[in-house]
Design a protein around this motif. Structure first.
Motif, PDB file in Angstrom:
ATOM      1  N   VAL A   1       5.363  61.249  60.738  1.00  8.64           N
ATOM      2  CA  VAL A   1       5.300  60.239  61.799  1.00  8.64           C
ATOM      3  C   VAL A   1       6.395  59.198  61.594  1.00  8.64           C
ATOM      4  N   GLY A   2       6.560  58.758  60.347  1.00  9.67           N
ATOM      5  CA  GLY A   2       7.579  57.762  60.041  1.00  9.67           C
ATOM      6  C   GLY A   2       8.984  58.267  60.322  1.00  9.67           C
ATOM      7  N   ALA A   3       9.224  59.549  60.019  1.00 10.97           N
ATOM      8  CA  ALA A   3      10.544  60.122  60.290  1.00 10.97           C
ATOM      9  C   ALA A   3      10.842  60.120  61.791  1.00 10.97           C
ATOM     10  N   LEU A   4       9.830  60.473  62.598  1.00  9.12           N
ATOM     11  CA  LEU A   4      10.004  60.479  64.051  1.00  9.12           C
ATOM     12  C   LEU A   4      10.228  59.064  64.575  1.00  9.12           C
ATOM     13  N   ILE A   5       9.438  58.119  64.090  1.00 11.89           N
ATOM     14  CA  ILE A   5       9.590  56.721  64.517  1.00 11.89           C
ATOM     15  C   ILE A   5      10.971  56.210  64.146  1.00 11.89           C
ATOM     16  N   GLY A   6      11.419  56.542  62.943  1.00 13.50           N
ATOM     17  CA  GLY A   6      12.727  56.081  62.500  1.00 13.50           C
ATOM     18  C   GLY A   6      13.853  56.584  63.386  1.00 13.50           C
ATOM     19  N   ARG A   7      13.849  57.885  63.678  1.00 21.64           N
ATOM     20  CA  ARG A   7      14.902  58.451  64.536  1.00 21.64           C
ATOM     21  C   ARG A   7      14.842  57.849  65.940  1.00 21.64           C
ATOM     22  N   SER A   8      13.643  57.688  66.459  1.00 23.69           N
ATOM     23  CA  SER A   8      13.486  57.126  67.803  1.00 23.69           C
ATOM     24  C   SER A   8      13.948  55.676  67.844  1.00 23.69           C
ATOM     25  N   PHE A   9      13.636  54.930  66.773  1.00 27.50           N
ATOM     26  CA  PHE A   9      14.061  53.530  66.700  1.00 27.50           C
ATOM     27  C   PHE A   9      15.575  53.407  66.775  1.00 27.50           C
ATOM     28  N   VAL A  10      16.278  54.241  66.019  1.00 31.11           N
ATOM     29  CA  VAL A  10      17.734  54.154  65.989  1.00 31.11           C
ATOM     30  C   VAL A  10      18.309  54.464  67.374  1.00 31.11           C
ATOM     31  N   TRP A  11      17.848  55.552  67.985  1.00 30.10           N
ATOM     32  CA  TRP A  11      18.355  55.910  69.316  1.00 30.10           C
ATOM     33  C   TRP A  11      18.048  54.819  70.333  1.00 30.10           C
ATOM     34  N   PHE A  12      16.812  54.306  70.313  1.00 34.77           N
ATOM     35  CA  PHE A  12      16.421  53.293  71.287  1.00 34.77           C
ATOM     36  C   PHE A  12      17.217  52.008  71.076  1.00 34.77           C
ATOM     37  N   THR A  13      17.459  51.647  69.815  1.00 39.10           N
ATOM     38  CA  THR A  13      18.230  50.447  69.505  1.00 39.10           C
ATOM     39  C   THR A  13      19.662  50.571  69.987  1.00 39.10           C
ATOM     40  N   ILE A  14      20.268  51.724  69.779  1.00 33.67           N
ATOM     41  CA  ILE A  14      21.638  51.939  70.237  1.00 33.67           C
ATOM     42  C   ILE A  14      21.733  51.733  71.745  1.00 33.67           C
ATOM     43  N   GLY A  15      20.684  52.119  72.465  1.00 32.02           N
ATOM     44  CA  GLY A  15      20.675  51.939  73.912  1.00 32.02           C
ATOM     45  C   GLY A  15      20.618  50.492  74.348  1.00 32.02           C
ATOM     46  N   LEU A  16      20.172  49.606  73.471  1.00 29.33           N
ATOM     47  CA  LEU A  16      20.125  48.182  73.789  1.00 29.33           C
ATOM     48  C   LEU A  16      21.418  47.460  73.441  1.00 29.33           C
ATOM     49  N   TYR A  17      22.282  48.114  72.674  1.00 28.69           N
ATOM     50  CA  TYR A  17      23.557  47.494  72.308  1.00 28.69           C
ATOM     51  C   TYR A  17      24.473  47.371  73.527  1.00 28.69           C
ATOM     52  N   ASP A  18      25.315  46.341  73.518  1.00 28.28           N
ATOM     53  CA  ASP A  18      26.416  46.285  74.469  1.00 28.28           C
ATOM     54  C   ASP A  18      27.390  47.419  74.166  1.00 28.28           C
ATOM     55  N   ARG A  19      28.133  47.816  75.176  1.00 29.68           N
ATOM     56  CA  ARG A  19      29.092  48.904  74.998  1.00 29.68           C
ATOM     57  C   ARG A  19      30.066  48.582  73.862  1.00 29.68           C
ATOM     58  N   GLU A  20      30.513  47.320  73.787  1.00 32.49           N
ATOM     59  CA  GLU A  20      31.486  46.943  72.755  1.00 32.49           C
ATOM     60  C   GLU A  20      30.917  47.150  71.353  1.00 32.49           C
ATOM     61  N   VAL A  21      29.629  46.888  71.182  1.00 31.57           N
ATOM     62  CA  VAL A  21      29.004  47.069  69.875  1.00 31.57           C
ATOM     63  C   VAL A  21      28.897  48.550  69.545  1.00 31.57           C
ATOM     64  N   ARG A  22      28.510  49.366  70.533  1.00 28.15           N
ATOM     65  CA  ARG A  22      28.439  50.810  70.296  1.00 28.15           C
ATOM     66  C   ARG A  22      29.796  51.373  69.893  1.00 28.15           C
ATOM     67  N   VAL A  23      30.845  50.917  70.554  1.00 27.26           N
ATOM     68  CA  VAL A  23      32.190  51.388  70.222  1.00 27.26           C
ATOM     69  C   VAL A  23      32.557  50.965  68.805  1.00 27.26           C
TER      70      VAL A  23
END
Length: 320
Positions: A201-223
Protein backbone atom coordinates in the motif's frame (compact mmCIF):
# COMPACT_ATOMS: atom_id res chain seq x y z
CA UNK A 1 -5.42 38.63 11.71
CA UNK A 2 -8.96 38.01 12.84
CA UNK A 3 -10.83 34.96 11.67
CA UNK A 4 -14.19 36.75 11.58
CA UNK A 5 -13.11 38.81 8.59
CA UNK A 6 -13.91 36.68 5.59
CA UNK A 7 -15.57 33.96 7.69
CA UNK A 8 -16.46 31.25 5.18
CA UNK A 9 -15.28 33.49 2.37
CA UNK A 10 -11.53 33.82 2.04
CA UNK A 11 -10.20 30.76 0.27
CA UNK A 12 -6.79 31.17 1.86
CA UNK A 13 -8.15 30.50 5.32
CA UNK A 14 -10.43 27.72 4.22
CA UNK A 15 -7.73 25.98 2.24
CA UNK A 16 -5.02 26.34 4.85
CA UNK A 17 -7.31 24.96 7.52
CA UNK A 18 -8.04 21.91 5.46
CA UNK A 19 -5.45 19.19 5.47
CA UNK A 20 -3.43 19.97 2.35
CA UNK A 21 0.31 20.60 2.48
CA UNK A 22 2.17 22.94 0.18
CA UNK A 23 3.39 21.44 -3.07
CA UNK A 24 5.96 18.82 -2.11
CA UNK A 25 9.59 19.67 -2.76
CA UNK A 26 9.27 23.18 -4.24
CA UNK A 27 9.96 24.83 -0.89
CA UNK A 28 13.26 22.95 -0.61
CA UNK A 29 14.40 24.06 -4.07
CA UNK A 30 15.59 27.31 -2.50
CA UNK A 31 19.34 26.94 -1.78
CA UNK A 32 19.00 28.16 1.81
CA UNK A 33 16.24 25.70 2.58
CA UNK A 34 18.09 22.84 0.91
CA UNK A 35 21.05 23.21 3.27
CA UNK A 36 18.90 23.75 6.36
CA UNK A 37 16.74 20.70 5.68
CA UNK A 38 19.69 18.45 4.92
CA UNK A 39 21.62 19.41 8.05
CA UNK A 40 18.92 20.07 10.64
CA UNK A 41 15.59 18.45 9.75
CA UNK A 42 14.30 15.07 10.91
CA UNK A 43 11.72 15.03 8.12
CA UNK A 44 13.20 12.04 6.35
CA UNK A 45 13.33 9.97 9.55
CA UNK A 46 9.69 10.71 10.45
CA UNK A 47 7.90 12.05 7.37
CA UNK A 48 4.32 11.60 8.55
CA UNK A 49 4.89 12.85 12.09
CA UNK A 50 6.89 15.89 10.99
CA UNK A 51 4.29 16.90 8.42
CA UNK A 52 1.26 16.33 10.64
CA UNK A 53 2.60 18.08 13.73
CA UNK A 54 3.92 21.10 11.78
CA UNK A 55 0.43 21.89 10.51
CA UNK A 56 -0.71 22.77 14.04
CA UNK A 57 1.42 25.85 14.73
CA UNK A 58 1.45 26.93 11.07
CA UNK A 59 -2.36 26.83 11.00
CA UNK A 60 -2.35 28.59 14.35
CA UNK A 61 -0.76 31.69 12.82
CA UNK A 62 -3.99 32.08 10.85
CA UNK A 63 -6.55 30.61 13.27
CA UNK A 64 -5.38 31.28 16.84
CA UNK A 65 -7.27 34.55 17.20
CA UNK A 66 -5.87 36.78 19.97
CA UNK A 67 -2.79 34.59 20.42
CA UNK A 68 -1.97 34.20 16.71
CA UNK A 69 0.95 36.64 16.91
CA UNK A 70 2.40 34.66 19.82
CA UNK A 71 2.07 31.47 17.75
CA UNK A 72 3.84 33.16 14.84
CA UNK A 73 6.75 34.15 17.07
CA UNK A 74 6.96 30.56 18.34
CA UNK A 75 7.17 29.29 14.76
CA UNK A 76 9.85 31.84 14.01
CA UNK A 77 11.74 30.76 17.13
CA UNK A 78 11.96 27.17 15.92
CA UNK A 79 14.28 28.47 13.19
CA UNK A 80 16.73 30.49 15.30
CA UNK A 81 19.51 27.89 15.35
CA UNK A 82 19.10 26.61 11.80
CA UNK A 83 22.19 28.15 10.25
CA UNK A 84 25.66 27.24 9.06
CA UNK A 85 27.60 26.55 5.89
CA UNK A 86 26.15 24.13 3.35
CA UNK A 87 27.84 21.39 1.34
CA UNK A 88 28.54 23.87 -1.49
CA UNK A 89 30.25 26.32 0.83
CA UNK A 90 27.32 28.75 0.97
CA UNK A 91 26.22 30.27 4.26
CA UNK A 92 22.58 29.76 5.17
CA UNK A 93 20.20 30.85 7.92
CA UNK A 94 16.54 29.90 8.12
CA UNK A 95 15.74 33.45 9.27
CA UNK A 96 17.35 35.07 6.26
CA UNK A 97 14.44 37.23 5.00
CA UNK A 98 14.60 35.93 1.43
CA UNK A 99 14.67 32.31 2.59
CA UNK A 100 11.93 32.67 5.21
CA UNK A 101 9.63 34.52 2.84
CA UNK A 102 10.10 31.92 0.11
CA UNK A 103 8.86 29.22 2.49
CA UNK A 104 5.83 31.37 3.30
CA UNK A 105 5.23 32.05 -0.39
CA UNK A 106 4.94 28.32 -1.11
CA UNK A 107 2.16 28.04 1.48
CA UNK A 108 0.37 30.95 -0.16
CA UNK A 109 0.70 29.36 -3.61
CA UNK A 110 -0.77 26.15 -2.21
CA UNK A 111 -3.95 28.03 -1.27
CA UNK A 112 -4.28 29.27 -4.85
CA UNK A 113 -3.73 25.77 -6.20
CA UNK A 114 -6.31 24.30 -3.85
CA UNK A 115 -8.86 26.95 -4.80
CA UNK A 116 -8.27 26.35 -8.50
CA UNK A 117 -7.98 22.56 -8.52
CA UNK A 118 -10.10 21.21 -5.66
CA UNK A 119 -12.98 23.55 -4.86
CA UNK A 120 -14.97 23.20 -8.08
CA UNK A 121 -16.74 26.01 -9.85
CA UNK A 122 -13.93 26.82 -12.26
CA UNK A 123 -11.42 28.25 -9.80
CA UNK A 124 -11.16 31.86 -8.67
CA UNK A 125 -10.82 35.18 -10.45
CA UNK A 126 -8.11 37.81 -10.40
CA UNK A 127 -9.94 39.95 -7.83
CA UNK A 128 -10.05 37.05 -5.37
CA UNK A 129 -6.38 36.30 -5.98
CA UNK A 130 -5.50 39.90 -5.22
CA UNK A 131 -7.50 39.71 -2.02
CA UNK A 132 -5.76 36.47 -1.07
CA UNK A 133 -2.41 38.09 -1.77
CA UNK A 134 -3.25 40.90 0.65
CA UNK A 135 -4.29 38.26 3.19
CA UNK A 136 -0.97 36.45 2.84
CA UNK A 137 0.92 39.71 3.44
CA UNK A 138 -0.96 40.29 6.71
CA UNK A 139 -0.34 36.66 7.64
CA UNK A 140 3.40 37.03 6.96
CA UNK A 141 3.65 40.25 8.96
CA UNK A 142 2.68 38.25 12.07
CA UNK A 143 6.16 36.68 12.12
CA UNK A 144 7.85 40.02 12.73
CA UNK A 145 10.25 39.42 9.84
CA UNK A 146 11.60 42.01 7.41
CA UNK A 147 9.01 42.83 4.75
CA UNK A 148 11.75 43.63 2.22
CA UNK A 149 11.31 40.49 0.06
CA UNK A 150 7.50 40.69 -0.05
CA UNK A 151 6.12 41.77 -3.46
CA UNK A 152 3.88 44.81 -3.60
CA UNK A 153 0.93 43.21 -5.41
CA UNK A 154 -0.46 39.98 -6.86
CA UNK A 155 0.97 40.93 -10.24
CA UNK A 156 4.39 41.57 -8.67
CA UNK A 157 4.12 38.21 -6.90
CA UNK A 158 3.67 36.45 -10.23
CA UNK A 159 6.83 38.14 -11.52
CA UNK A 160 8.59 37.16 -8.28
CA UNK A 161 7.67 33.52 -8.86
CA UNK A 162 9.02 33.53 -12.41
CA UNK A 163 12.25 35.18 -11.27
CA UNK A 164 12.70 32.60 -8.52
CA UNK A 165 12.25 29.76 -11.02
CA UNK A 166 14.66 31.31 -13.50
CA UNK A 167 17.39 32.60 -11.18
CA UNK A 168 17.22 31.06 -7.70
CA UNK A 169 15.58 27.64 -7.46
CA UNK A 170 17.71 24.57 -8.12
CA UNK A 171 17.50 20.83 -8.44
CA UNK A 172 19.04 19.71 -5.15
CA UNK A 173 19.26 16.81 -2.74
CA UNK A 174 16.55 17.94 -0.31
CA UNK A 175 14.04 18.26 -3.15
CA UNK A 176 14.90 14.86 -4.56
CA UNK A 177 14.73 13.30 -1.10
CA UNK A 178 11.16 14.58 -0.63
CA UNK A 179 10.20 12.94 -3.91
CA UNK A 180 11.94 9.69 -3.02
CA UNK A 181 9.17 7.73 -1.33
CA UNK A 182 10.87 4.32 -1.40
CA UNK A 183 10.27 2.58 1.90
CA UNK A 184 7.60 5.07 2.97
CA UNK A 185 6.86 4.36 6.64
CA UNK A 186 3.42 3.44 7.95
CA UNK A 187 1.47 6.52 9.11
CA UNK A 188 1.20 6.94 12.89
CA UNK A 189 -2.61 7.00 12.67
CA UNK A 190 -2.65 3.41 11.34
CA UNK A 191 -0.92 1.51 14.16
CA UNK A 192 -3.29 -1.44 13.68
CA UNK A 193 -2.17 -2.07 10.10
CA UNK A 194 0.44 -4.84 9.90
CA UNK A 195 3.73 -3.89 8.24
CA UNK A 196 3.38 -6.72 5.73
CA UNK A 197 0.07 -5.19 4.59
CA UNK A 198 1.38 -1.62 4.59
CA UNK A 199 4.40 -2.23 2.34
CA UNK A 200 2.50 -2.70 -0.97
CA UNK A 201 0.00 0.00 0.00
CA UNK A 202 2.81 2.38 0.91
CA UNK A 203 4.61 1.72 -2.37
CA UNK A 204 1.44 2.55 -4.32
CA UNK A 205 0.79 5.69 -2.27
CA UNK A 206 4.38 6.79 -2.75
CA UNK A 207 4.31 6.44 -6.54
CA UNK A 208 0.92 8.14 -6.76
CA UNK A 209 2.11 10.99 -4.53
CA UNK A 210 5.08 11.73 -6.77
CA UNK A 211 3.02 11.71 -9.98
CA UNK A 212 0.24 13.81 -8.44
CA UNK A 213 2.76 16.30 -7.01
CA UNK A 214 4.48 16.72 -10.37
CA UNK A 215 1.09 17.64 -11.82
CA UNK A 216 0.80 20.51 -9.35
CA UNK A 217 4.18 21.97 -10.29
CA UNK A 218 4.46 24.94 -12.62
CA UNK A 219 5.85 24.04 -16.02
CA UNK A 220 9.11 25.86 -15.19
CA UNK A 221 9.61 23.70 -12.10
CA UNK A 222 8.95 20.49 -14.03
CA UNK A 223 11.49 21.52 -16.65
CA UNK A 224 14.07 22.40 -14.00
CA UNK A 225 13.63 18.99 -12.37
CA UNK A 226 13.53 17.15 -15.69
CA UNK A 227 10.00 15.75 -15.39
CA UNK A 228 7.93 15.05 -18.51
CA UNK A 229 4.22 15.85 -18.45
CA UNK A 230 1.97 14.87 -21.34
CA UNK A 231 -1.51 16.02 -22.31
CA UNK A 232 -2.76 12.64 -21.18
CA UNK A 233 -1.16 13.21 -17.76
CA UNK A 234 -2.81 16.62 -17.56
CA UNK A 235 -6.28 15.22 -18.41
CA UNK A 236 -5.95 12.40 -15.90
CA UNK A 237 -4.70 14.78 -13.22
CA UNK A 238 -7.61 17.15 -13.83
CA UNK A 239 -10.15 14.33 -13.52
CA UNK A 240 -8.62 13.12 -10.27
CA UNK A 241 -8.73 16.64 -8.85
CA UNK A 242 -12.40 16.86 -9.81
CA UNK A 243 -13.10 13.50 -8.15
CA UNK A 244 -11.33 14.56 -4.95
CA UNK A 245 -13.34 17.77 -4.94
CA UNK A 246 -16.62 15.86 -5.38
CA UNK A 247 -15.84 13.46 -2.54
CA UNK A 248 -14.68 16.28 -0.30
CA UNK A 249 -18.03 18.01 -0.60
CA UNK A 250 -19.65 14.96 1.04
CA UNK A 251 -17.57 15.39 4.21
CA UNK A 252 -19.43 17.19 7.05
CA UNK A 253 -18.46 20.85 6.91
CA UNK A 254 -16.53 21.17 10.18
CA UNK A 255 -14.69 17.90 9.54
CA UNK A 256 -13.18 19.39 6.38
CA UNK A 257 -10.95 21.54 8.56
CA UNK A 258 -7.74 20.81 10.41
CA UNK A 259 -8.34 20.52 14.20
CA UNK A 260 -6.56 23.83 14.86
CA UNK A 261 -8.71 25.52 12.23
CA UNK A 262 -11.89 23.96 13.62
CA UNK A 263 -11.05 25.49 16.97
CA UNK A 264 -10.60 28.87 15.30
CA UNK A 265 -14.01 28.59 13.67
CA UNK A 266 -15.60 27.60 16.96
CA UNK A 267 -13.93 30.59 18.62
CA UNK A 268 -15.31 32.88 15.90
CA UNK A 269 -18.81 31.48 16.51
CA UNK A 270 -18.54 32.07 20.25
CA UNK A 271 -18.46 28.35 21.07
CA UNK A 272 -14.98 28.66 22.61
CA UNK A 273 -13.59 31.39 24.82
CA UNK A 274 -11.42 33.92 23.02
CA UNK A 275 -8.48 32.96 25.24
CA UNK A 276 -9.00 29.18 25.01
CA UNK A 277 -5.79 27.18 24.79
CA UNK A 278 -4.99 26.06 21.25
CA UNK A 279 -5.54 22.51 20.08
CA UNK A 280 -2.17 20.71 20.00
CA UNK A 281 -0.92 17.80 17.95
CA UNK A 282 -1.67 14.27 19.20
CA UNK A 283 1.10 12.50 21.06
CA UNK A 284 1.63 10.08 18.16
CA UNK A 285 3.06 12.94 16.07
CA UNK A 286 5.63 14.16 18.60
CA UNK A 287 9.40 13.91 17.98
CA UNK A 288 11.23 10.91 19.46
CA UNK A 289 10.92 10.92 23.27
CA UNK A 290 14.65 11.18 24.05
CA UNK A 291 15.58 14.53 25.67
CA UNK A 292 18.26 15.00 23.01
CA UNK A 293 15.52 15.21 20.37
CA UNK A 294 12.21 16.28 21.92
CA UNK A 295 13.93 18.94 24.00
CA UNK A 296 15.51 20.73 21.05
CA UNK A 297 14.25 24.30 20.54
CA UNK A 298 13.79 23.55 16.82
CA UNK A 299 10.94 21.17 17.62
CA UNK A 300 7.31 21.94 18.24
CA UNK A 301 6.74 19.45 21.06
CA UNK A 302 3.84 20.40 23.33
CA UNK A 303 3.19 18.59 26.60
CA UNK A 304 0.33 16.46 25.32
CA UNK A 305 -1.32 14.50 28.11
CA UNK A 306 -3.69 12.44 26.01
CA UNK A 307 -4.50 11.86 22.33
CA UNK A 308 -6.24 14.78 20.63
CA UNK A 309 -9.09 12.59 19.35
CA UNK A 310 -10.06 11.90 22.97
CA UNK A 311 -9.93 15.56 23.96
CA UNK A 312 -11.52 17.15 20.92
CA UNK A 313 -13.76 14.71 19.18
CA UNK A 314 -15.08 11.20 18.81
CA UNK A 315 -13.12 8.55 16.99
CA UNK A 316 -9.77 8.68 15.28
CA UNK A 317 -9.01 11.91 13.44
CA UNK A 318 -6.65 11.22 10.55
CA UNK A 319 -6.26 14.94 9.78
CA UNK A 320 -3.71 15.38 12.49
Amino acid sequence: MEFERGHGRFVQRDSHGREVACVGGVENMHPGLDAGVERHSRFFEERWQRLLRSLYPISGVVYDGPRAHRTALEVRGYHDRIKGVGARGRKYHALDPETFYWAHATFFVSTILIAERFTGGGGIGVAEKRRLFDEHVRWYRMYGMSMRPVPESWEDFQRYGKRMCAEVLEDNKATRDVLDTAGLARPPFLPWLAEVMWRPVGALIGRSFVWFTIGLYDREVRVLLGFAWSRRDARRHRRICQAISAVFRLVPHDRRYHPRARAGRRRARGELAADAEPVETPRRNLPPPSPSERGKPEHYAPDVQEPAWVRYGNGVDVTG
